[in-house]
Design a protein around this motif. Structure first.
Motif, PDB file in Angstrom:
ATOM      1  N   MET A 190      42.450 -56.786  80.418  1.00 59.97           N
ATOM      2  CA  MET A 190      42.529 -55.938  79.448  1.00 59.97           C
ATOM      3  C   MET A 190      41.228 -56.144  78.510  1.00 59.97           C
ATOM      4  O   MET A 190      40.550 -55.500  77.772  1.00 59.97           O
ATOM      5  CB  MET A 190      43.699 -56.028  78.518  1.00 59.97           C
ATOM      6  CG  MET A 190      43.915 -55.122  77.279  1.00 59.97           C
ATOM      7  SD  MET A 190      45.484 -55.196  76.466  1.00 59.97           S
ATOM      8  CE  MET A 190      44.771 -56.220  75.000  1.00 59.97           C
TER       9      MET A 190
ATOM     10  N   ARG B  25      37.239 -52.214  76.418  1.00 62.61           N
ATOM     11  CA  ARG B  25      37.159 -53.412  75.493  1.00 62.61           C
ATOM     12  C   ARG B  25      35.758 -54.201  75.835  1.00 62.61           C
ATOM     13  O   ARG B  25      35.140 -54.677  74.787  1.00 62.61           O
ATOM     14  CB  ARG B  25      38.238 -54.294  75.092  1.00 62.61           C
ATOM     15  CG  ARG B  25      39.399 -53.194  74.725  1.00 62.61           C
ATOM     16  CD  ARG B  25      40.810 -53.871  74.658  1.00 62.61           C
ATOM     17  NE  ARG B  25      41.790 -53.085  74.868  1.00 62.61           N
ATOM     18  CZ  ARG B  25      42.510 -52.356  75.623  1.00 62.61           C
ATOM     19  NH1 ARG B  25      41.973 -52.364  76.849  1.00 62.61           N
ATOM     20  NH2 ARG B  25      43.509 -51.470  75.572  1.00 62.61           N
TER      21      ARG B  25
ATOM     22  N   LEU C 105      46.776 -52.247  73.188  1.00 62.54           N
ATOM     23  CA  LEU C 105      47.329 -51.511  74.252  1.00 62.54           C
ATOM     24  C   LEU C 105      48.297 -50.621  74.024  1.00 62.54           C
ATOM     25  O   LEU C 105      49.456 -50.967  73.916  1.00 62.54           O
ATOM     26  CB  LEU C 105      47.444 -52.342  75.466  1.00 62.54           C
ATOM     27  CG  LEU C 105      47.779 -51.423  76.935  1.00 62.54           C
ATOM     28  CD1 LEU C 105      46.563 -50.739  77.382  1.00 62.54           C
ATOM     29  CD2 LEU C 105      48.071 -52.394  77.923  1.00 62.54           C
TER      30      LEU C 105
ATOM     31  N   ASP D 130      48.540 -46.054  78.105  1.00 62.57           N
ATOM     32  CA  ASP D 130      47.151 -45.936  78.321  1.00 62.57           C
ATOM     33  C   ASP D 130      46.768 -46.929  79.534  1.00 62.57           C
ATOM     34  O   ASP D 130      46.576 -48.061  79.543  1.00 62.57           O
ATOM     35  CB  ASP D 130      46.547 -46.537  77.068  1.00 62.57           C
ATOM     36  CG  ASP D 130      45.011 -46.601  77.299  1.00 62.57           C
ATOM     37  OD1 ASP D 130      44.721 -46.064  78.120  1.00 62.57           O
ATOM     38  OD2 ASP D 130      44.359 -47.239  76.282  1.00 62.57           O
TER      39      ASP D 130
ATOM     40  N   GLY E  64      43.413 -48.017  79.622  1.00 60.41           N
ATOM     41  CA  GLY E  64      43.055 -49.056  78.909  1.00 60.41           C
ATOM     42  C   GLY E  64      43.562 -50.465  79.376  1.00 60.41           C
ATOM     43  O   GLY E  64      43.220 -51.510  78.585  1.00 60.41           O
TER      44      GLY E  64
END
Length: 347
Positions: free
Chosen positions: A61, A67, A334, A338, A341
């Protein structure tokens, strides 16, 4: 209009993970400050295994898009199991968790002093950082309330194997050296592959270095004399071939993990390259060399400061210096549902 992320605003979201963003020589470092689950384990290598087996979704993540990106790098501060250590750290990247990272140590040295995790003293503040490879003594320049350049003393570094013949797909038979500087690297001059570390495209350098790494992993058994968790090839460093001592900078490009390209000269790579140069008689104890990143032209210095042993290997402790810089702060979440994501890397 201004607002901040909060759990009330994001009622169905994961906890907010807060980070401080830095870089050293252009190589990013995302330092996790809060919001991360506790990383369990009695030793730092046990913590590394725990993170790999239980928290890898968070690595993806934070390191992957949207990100991060393929070349993002991160650090998670964990409880130390060494009484002499001020902090302990786990390193993360696109392929998993490394055992040492010099550019991160340089940035973290400043952060630890600036966040007052230790008491600052002039002209240098000592910070002892426990890494998966061992304890790294770090010295942070400190004057008039400001931190600056950082130098660190490596764990014992050594030439593991010299002039190893391997068959590299697309290139044929090649000869590499394999050296350890907290992680194992294969070293080869870029011109042997028809490339120039200062002039060739990053994509061409990445392709060639990855082919070398793949060949070494398949054809060479790597063993660390003290811990099997350290017994793996981390990457390949392409050099300009200038290993004899000179006052002029020598350039290299490191491709590590899952074809990740280091923007800096690579702290653990400089350590391993100094160990290689010393073992082959190219440099002596106390001779400082300057190392240049073929990507950003940023500079580190490296010096073998004393001879030691690591198992049966003749080794050296290497001092590496450079400067980290702050780029910002971030809060990451998060949202429920998602899927994208959770983290992805394009092919």
């Amino acid at each position: 209009m201004s607002w901040t992320l909060s759990q009330s605003f994001l009622s169905n979201s994961s906890p907010v993970i807060k980070t401080i963003e830095m870089h050293t020589g252009g190589e990013p470092l995302r330092v996790i400050i809060s919001g991360y689950p506790k990383i369990h384990g009695d030793t730092i290598l046990q913590k590394r295994r725990y993170a790999k087996n239980n928290l890898d979704h968070l690595r993806k993540m934070l390191m992957f898009e949207p990100r991060g990106h393929n070349d993002m790098y991160g650090a998670a501060l964990v409880d130390t199991d060494l009484p002499e250590a001020d902090i302990a750290v786990l390193f993360m990247h696109n392929g998993g968790y490394s055992t040492m990272c010099g550019h991160a140590i340089i940035a973290l040295g400043r952060l630890v002093v600036d966040k007052k995790y230790v008491t600052a003293t002039e002209p240098e503040t000592e910070v002892n950082i426990q890494c998966p490879c061992g304890l790294v003594k770090t010295l942070v320049e400190y004057k008039d309330g400001k931190s600056g350049y950082v130098r660190f003393h490596s764990v014992p570094a050594f030439l593991f194997a010299s002039n190893v013949e391997i068959k590299v797909k697309g290139y044929g038979m090649m000869t590499v050296d394999i050296s350890y500087g907290g992680a194992f690297y294969a070293f080869i001059s870029a011109d042997v592959l028809g490339l120039d570390v200062r002039e060739s495209s990053t994509s061409d350098l990445k392709r060639a270095a990855t082919a070398v790494s793949d060949a070494v992993k398949k054809q060479v058994k790597i063993l660390h004399p003290e811990d099997d968790d350290l017994s793996f090839l981390y990457g390949t460093i392409l050099t300009d071939g200038q290993d004899n001592w000179s006052a002029d900078p020598t350039a290299n490009v490191c491709v590590f993990a899952d074809a990740q390209v280091d923007r800096s000269p690579t702290g653990s790579g400089v350590t391993a390259r100094i160990a290689l140069q010393h073992s082959k008689g190219f440099i002596q104890i106390g001779q400082k060399r300057i190392f240049e990143s073929g990507v950003t032209k940023s500079l580190f210095s490296g010096t073998a400061i004393k001879q030691v042993k690591c198992g049966d290997f003749d080794a050296v402790v290497v001092e590496v210096s450079g400067q980290g810089h702050y780029t910002g702060e971030a809060s990451f979440i998060l949202e429920e549902g998602d899927i994208v994501g959770e983290g992805f890397l394009p092919n």
